[in-house]
Scaffold this motif. Structure first.
Motif, PDB file in Angstrom:
ATOM      1  N   HIS A  82      48.674  24.524  38.453  1.00  0.00           N
ATOM      2  CA  HIS A  82      48.711  23.362  37.557  1.00  0.00           C
ATOM      3  C   HIS A  82      47.607  22.358  37.901  1.00  0.00           C
ATOM      4  CE1 HIS A  82      52.363  24.367  35.330  1.00  0.00           C
ATOM      5  NE2 HIS A  82      52.881  24.809  36.469  1.00  0.00           N
ATOM      6  N   ASP A  83      47.298  22.197  39.207  1.00  0.00           N
ATOM      7  CA  ASP A  83      46.190  21.310  39.580  1.00  0.00           C
ATOM      8  C   ASP A  83      44.870  21.838  39.026  1.00  0.00           C
ATOM      9  OD1 ASP A  83      47.777  19.497  40.875  1.00  0.00           O
ATOM     10  OD2 ASP A  83      47.481  20.366  42.873  1.00  0.00           O
ATOM     11  N   LEU A  84      44.656  23.139  39.127  1.00  0.00           N
ATOM     12  CA  LEU A  84      43.438  23.731  38.586  1.00  0.00           C
ATOM     13  C   LEU A  84      43.389  23.574  37.071  1.00  0.00           C
ATOM     14  CD1 LEU A  84      40.870  25.431  38.771  1.00  0.00           C
ATOM     15  CD2 LEU A  84      42.308  27.487  38.809  1.00  0.00           C
ATOM     16  N   LEU A  85      44.503  23.813  36.409  1.00  0.00           N
ATOM     17  CA  LEU A  85      44.552  23.678  34.952  1.00  0.00           C
ATOM     18  C   LEU A  85      44.240  22.252  34.518  1.00  0.00           C
ATOM     19  CD1 LEU A  85      45.246  24.915  32.180  1.00  0.00           C
ATOM     20  CD2 LEU A  85      47.640  24.274  32.604  1.00  0.00           C
ATOM     21  N   ASN A  86      44.840  21.262  35.184  1.00  0.00           N
ATOM     22  CA  ASN A  86      44.586  19.868  34.845  1.00  0.00           C
ATOM     23  C   ASN A  86      43.138  19.473  35.126  1.00  0.00           C
ATOM     24  OD1 ASN A  86      47.260  19.493  34.054  1.00  0.00           O
ATOM     25  ND2 ASN A  86      47.907  18.874  36.092  1.00  0.00           N
ATOM     26  N   PHE A  87      42.555  20.028  36.181  1.00  0.00           N
ATOM     27  CA  PHE A  87      41.158  19.737  36.510  1.00  0.00           C
ATOM     28  C   PHE A  87      40.238  20.287  35.423  1.00  0.00           C
ATOM     29  CE2 PHE A  87      37.130  20.753  38.601  1.00  0.00           C
ATOM     30  CZ  PHE A  87      36.836  19.534  39.197  1.00  0.00           C
ATOM     31  N   ILE A  88      40.504  21.504  34.966  1.00  0.00           N
ATOM     32  CA  ILE A  88      39.684  22.110  33.907  1.00  0.00           C
ATOM     33  C   ILE A  88      39.808  21.301  32.621  1.00  0.00           C
ATOM     34  CG2 ILE A  88      39.413  24.150  32.454  1.00  0.00           C
ATOM     35  CD1 ILE A  88      40.215  25.857  34.837  1.00  0.00           C
TER      36      ILE A  88
ATOM     37  N   CYS B  96      37.966  20.995  45.402  1.00  0.00           N
ATOM     38  CA  CYS B  96      38.386  21.108  46.797  1.00  0.00           C
ATOM     39  C   CYS B  96      38.528  19.740  47.447  1.00  0.00           C
ATOM     40  CB  CYS B  96      37.391  21.967  47.573  1.00  0.00           C
ATOM     41  SG  CYS B  96      37.359  23.706  47.070  1.00  0.00           S
ATOM     42  N   HIS B  97      37.622  18.820  47.120  1.00  0.00           N
ATOM     43  CA  HIS B  97      37.728  17.454  47.653  1.00  0.00           C
ATOM     44  C   HIS B  97      39.031  16.800  47.192  1.00  0.00           C
ATOM     45  CE1 HIS B  97      36.388  13.500  49.047  1.00  0.00           C
ATOM     46  NE2 HIS B  97      36.810  13.025  47.891  1.00  0.00           N
ATOM     47  N   MET B  98      39.371  17.000  45.935  1.00  0.00           N
ATOM     48  CA  MET B  98      40.612  16.444  45.402  1.00  0.00           C
ATOM     49  C   MET B  98      41.827  17.028  46.127  1.00  0.00           C
ATOM     50  SD  MET B  98      42.147  16.757  41.532  1.00  0.00           S
ATOM     51  CE  MET B  98      42.650  18.463  41.838  1.00  0.00           C
ATOM     52  N   VAL B  99      41.798  18.335  46.374  1.00  0.00           N
ATOM     53  CA  VAL B  99      42.922  18.990  47.040  1.00  0.00           C
ATOM     54  C   VAL B  99      43.076  18.494  48.471  1.00  0.00           C
ATOM     55  CG1 VAL B  99      43.762  21.212  47.901  1.00  0.00           C
ATOM     56  CG2 VAL B  99      42.832  21.043  45.594  1.00  0.00           C
ATOM     57  N   LEU B 100      41.966  18.382  49.200  1.00  0.00           N
ATOM     58  CA  LEU B 100      42.031  17.925  50.589  1.00  0.00           C
ATOM     59  C   LEU B 100      42.526  16.490  50.693  1.00  0.00           C
ATOM     60  CD1 LEU B 100      38.752  19.530  51.943  1.00  0.00           C
ATOM     61  CD2 LEU B 100      41.059  20.082  52.674  1.00  0.00           C
ATOM     62  N   GLN B 101      42.062  15.629  49.788  1.00  0.00           N
ATOM     63  CA  GLN B 101      42.523  14.237  49.801  1.00  0.00           C
ATOM     64  C   GLN B 101      44.003  14.144  49.424  1.00  0.00           C
ATOM     65  OE1 GLN B 101      40.723  11.623  50.960  1.00  0.00           O
ATOM     66  NE2 GLN B 101      39.280  13.240  51.492  1.00  0.00           N
ATOM     67  N   LYS B 102      44.410  14.976  48.502  1.00  0.00           N
ATOM     68  CA  LYS B 102      45.814  14.987  48.104  1.00  0.00           C
ATOM     69  C   LYS B 102      46.692  15.443  49.270  1.00  0.00           C
ATOM     70  CE  LYS B 102      49.018  17.240  44.870  1.00  0.00           C
ATOM     71  NZ  LYS B 102      49.146  18.215  43.750  1.00  0.00           N
TER      72      LYS B 102
ATOM     73  N   PRO C  87      50.995  14.363  55.106  1.00  0.00           N
ATOM     74  CA  PRO C  87      50.270  14.007  56.333  1.00  0.00           C
ATOM     75  C   PRO C  87      50.629  14.867  57.537  1.00  0.00           C
ATOM     76  CG  PRO C  87      52.012  12.411  55.876  1.00  0.00           C
ATOM     77  CD  PRO C  87      51.947  13.314  54.690  1.00  0.00           C
ATOM     78  N   TYR C  88      51.721  15.622  57.478  1.00  0.00           N
ATOM     79  CA  TYR C  88      52.129  16.437  58.616  1.00  0.00           C
ATOM     80  C   TYR C  88      51.903  17.930  58.372  1.00  0.00           C
ATOM     81  CZ  TYR C  88      54.305  12.172  60.290  1.00  0.00           C
ATOM     82  OH  TYR C  88      54.516  10.890  60.715  1.00  0.00           O
ATOM     83  N   ILE C  89      51.098  18.249  57.375  1.00  0.00           N
ATOM     84  CA  ILE C  89      50.757  19.647  57.099  1.00  0.00           C
ATOM     85  C   ILE C  89      49.250  19.819  57.276  1.00  0.00           C
ATOM     86  CG2 ILE C  89      50.695  21.475  55.378  1.00  0.00           C
ATOM     87  CD1 ILE C  89      53.212  20.405  54.171  1.00  0.00           C
ATOM     88  N   ALA C  90      48.866  20.648  58.237  1.00  0.00           N
ATOM     89  CA  ALA C  90      47.456  20.966  58.455  1.00  0.00           C
ATOM     90  C   ALA C  90      47.132  22.282  57.751  1.00  0.00           C
ATOM     91  CB  ALA C  90      47.160  21.067  59.948  1.00  0.00           C
TER      92      ALA C  90
ATOM     93  N   MET D 114      42.611  17.148  59.043  1.00  0.00           N
ATOM     94  CA  MET D 114      43.784  18.022  58.969  1.00  0.00           C
ATOM     95  C   MET D 114      43.414  19.431  58.508  1.00  0.00           C
ATOM     96  SD  MET D 114      46.145  16.160  60.092  1.00  0.00           S
ATOM     97  CE  MET D 114      47.560  17.172  59.715  1.00  0.00           C
ATOM     98  N   ASN D 115      42.128  19.747  58.548  1.00  0.00           N
ATOM     99  CA  ASN D 115      41.710  21.083  58.118  1.00  0.00           C
ATOM    100  C   ASN D 115      40.748  21.682  59.123  1.00  0.00           C
ATOM    101  OD1 ASN D 115      41.337  23.319  56.124  1.00  0.00           O
ATOM    102  ND2 ASN D 115      39.246  22.525  56.117  1.00  0.00           N
ATOM    103  N   ARG D 116      40.919  22.944  59.412  1.00  0.00           N
ATOM    104  CA  ARG D 116      39.998  23.699  60.253  1.00  0.00           C
ATOM    105  C   ARG D 116      39.438  24.852  59.424  1.00  0.00           C
ATOM    106  NH1 ARG D 116      39.549  24.480  65.729  1.00  0.00           N
ATOM    107  NH2 ARG D 116      39.930  22.238  65.735  1.00  0.00           N
ATOM    108  N   TRP D 117      38.110  24.964  59.401  1.00  0.00           N
ATOM    109  CA  TRP D 117      37.472  25.988  58.592  1.00  0.00           C
ATOM    110  C   TRP D 117      37.512  27.336  59.302  1.00  0.00           C
ATOM    111  CZ3 TRP D 117      36.939  24.688  53.826  1.00  0.00           C
ATOM    112  CH2 TRP D 117      36.624  23.375  53.467  1.00  0.00           C
ATOM    113  N   LEU D 118      37.844  28.363  58.555  1.00  0.00           N
ATOM    114  CA  LEU D 118      37.736  29.746  59.013  1.00  0.00           C
ATOM    115  C   LEU D 118      36.666  30.443  58.183  1.00  0.00           C
ATOM    116  CD1 LEU D 118      41.491  30.809  59.359  1.00  0.00           C
ATOM    117  CD2 LEU D 118      39.996  29.875  61.102  1.00  0.00           C
ATOM    118  N   ILE D 119      36.002  31.401  58.786  1.00  0.00           N
ATOM    119  CA  ILE D 119      34.954  32.152  58.093  1.00  0.00           C
ATOM    120  C   ILE D 119      35.481  33.539  57.762  1.00  0.00           C
ATOM    121  CG2 ILE D 119      32.608  33.049  58.211  1.00  0.00           C
ATOM    122  CD1 ILE D 119      32.847  29.995  58.056  1.00  0.00           C
ATOM    123  N   GLN D 120      35.399  33.886  56.499  1.00  0.00           N
ATOM    124  CA  GLN D 120      35.857  35.187  56.027  1.00  0.00           C
ATOM    125  C   GLN D 120      34.650  36.097  55.844  1.00  0.00           C
ATOM    126  OE1 GLN D 120      37.894  35.034  52.286  1.00  0.00           O
ATOM    127  NE2 GLN D 120      37.985  37.248  52.063  1.00  0.00           N
ATOM    128  N   ILE D 121      34.630  37.192  56.593  1.00  0.00           N
ATOM    129  CA  ILE D 121      33.542  38.164  56.516  1.00  0.00           C
ATOM    130  C   ILE D 121      34.075  39.427  55.843  1.00  0.00           C
ATOM    131  CG2 ILE D 121      31.926  39.567  57.854  1.00  0.00           C
ATOM    132  CD1 ILE D 121      31.987  37.394  59.983  1.00  0.00           C
TER     133      ILE D 121
END
Length: 367
Positions: free
Chosen positions: A173-179, A272-278, A284-287, A318-325
């Motif tokens: 729904h967030d993606l749909l509203n963004f589009i 992605c910026h919107m999702v991270l800020q949200k 606040p307690y979910i990383a 609250m986010n740690r980047w992982l690299i997908q190969i």
């Protein structure tokens, strides 16, 4: 077993238990020697504690300290040999592959050793029993201390959503509203350009028979799983598997791809910026641990990915980047790599270059 009163730093009295017994015989003594050997083996692969102490991942000052800290640790040389990077630093040497191979086999033998496993299991059972006895003797004090410890319940305990593909970070729904928002308020954005002819977002949607963005639904985008299936395929960018058809695939490529579109991932970055800020405000307690794909298509892929993250301010405490190969080696043919070695070079050598010369590659070194 005997007990005694123990007083902590704040003057509270606890009952401490002391349990003594036999040594366990030759088997336990031999198992303990092997455990000590494993601990000593681990020291060869540990990072200097002072380095970890001074490192701050999510702050500009921390990144600067990281760069300054590694200026004196430049690599003399590094090269790819049989798909493995071999490096030599001026002030420290990595563990040779032969030594690593011997340590790995020895550690595997220790793990599979019967007396050693029995000893570890016995120690865990003893620890569990000691905790149960402690809880019985001090439960009243523990309950009192827990009631005074504000913010320590299950609802304020940190949780981690790990190994999540960044393209699936937003809800349907967030993606749909963004589009819909982009289609209604930014219809004049140029989203494609070919042979000197540009195409706006409104024209792009009309070409795919989406004249009224308000009529878009989660089902029409192919994001709603079939009720008869237990799992929904993640490959929503393929016309073969997407439930929304070609129109949906083209739209998702525009909004959920970092490259291979005219906007260079602008819509994707803003989403992605919107999702991270949200997440930061409402949860606040979910990383999170979001995965960014690196395919090894060229040497600049790492730099472009890091610049994209910096441009749209996607860093979050609250986010740690992982690299997908990609595990499918045949993907190199899609990106015109002459062989798999070139693909490995494109994936790993830029990291070694940034580690060797962080001043020249500050963004990648900080990432």
């Amino acid at each position: 077993m005997n007990s005694e009163l123990y007083q902590d730093n704040e003057g509270r009295d606890f009952i401490r238990l002391r349990i003594s017994g036999d040594s366990g015989g030759p088997d336990m003594e031999d198992a303990c020697k092997k455990l000590i050997e494993a601990l000593e083996m681990r020291d060869r692969y540990c990072i200097d504690p002072e380095v970890l102490k001074d490192y701050r991942r999510f702050s500009t000052a921390g990144s600067a300290r990281h760069l300054n800290m590694h200026q004196n640790e430049t690599l003399d040389e590094y090269q790819m040999v049989d798909g493995i990077v071999q490096a030599h630093a001026a002030n420290r040497r990595p563990v040779p592959y032969a030594q690593y191979y011997r340590d790995f086999n020895q550690l595997q033998r220790i793990v599979e050793d019967g007396p050693c496993r029995s000893t570890c299991r016995s120690r865990l059972k003893i620890l569990e029993c000691k905790f149960q006895l402690y809880n019985i003797l001090n439960s009243r004090l523990e309950r009192k201390w827990s009631s005074l410890n504000c913010g320590g319940d299950i609802y304020t305990t940190y949780k981690v959503d790990n190994s999540v593909r960044l393209s699936t970070a937003s809800s349907s729904h967030d993606l749909l509203n963004f589009i819909k928002d982009k289609a209604l308020n930014h219809g004049d954005d140029v989203v494609t350009e070919s042979n000197g002819a540009s195409e706006t977002l409104t024209q792009y949607l009309a070409k795919r028979k989406i004249k009224n963005p308000e009529n878009l639904t989660v089902e029409s985008l192919g994001l709603q799983p079939d009720a008869n299936e237990h799992f929904h395929r993640f490959d929503i960018f393929s016309e073969k598997f997407s439930r929304g058809g070609p129109a949906s695939v083209g739209l998702l490529h525009l909004f959920l791809k970092r490259d291979r579109n005219h906007l260079k991932g602008r819509y994707y970055g803003e989403l992605c910026h919107m999702v991270l800020q949200k997440n930061l405000k409402k949860h606040p307690y979910i990383a999170t641990e979001y995965k960014v794909p690196i395919f090894g298509m060229n040497r600049n892929e790492w730099t472009e990915a890091v610049k994209w993250i910096g441009t749209y301010k996607l860093e979050s405490p609250m986010n740690r980047w992982l690299i997908q190969i990609p595990r499918i080696s045949e993907i190199r043919f899609i990106y015109q790599c002459k062989d798999q070695q070139e693909q490995l070079d494109n994936i790993f050598l830029p990291l070694w270059e940034a580690s060797s010369n962080p001043v020249q590659y500050p963004e990648l070194a900080a990432f």
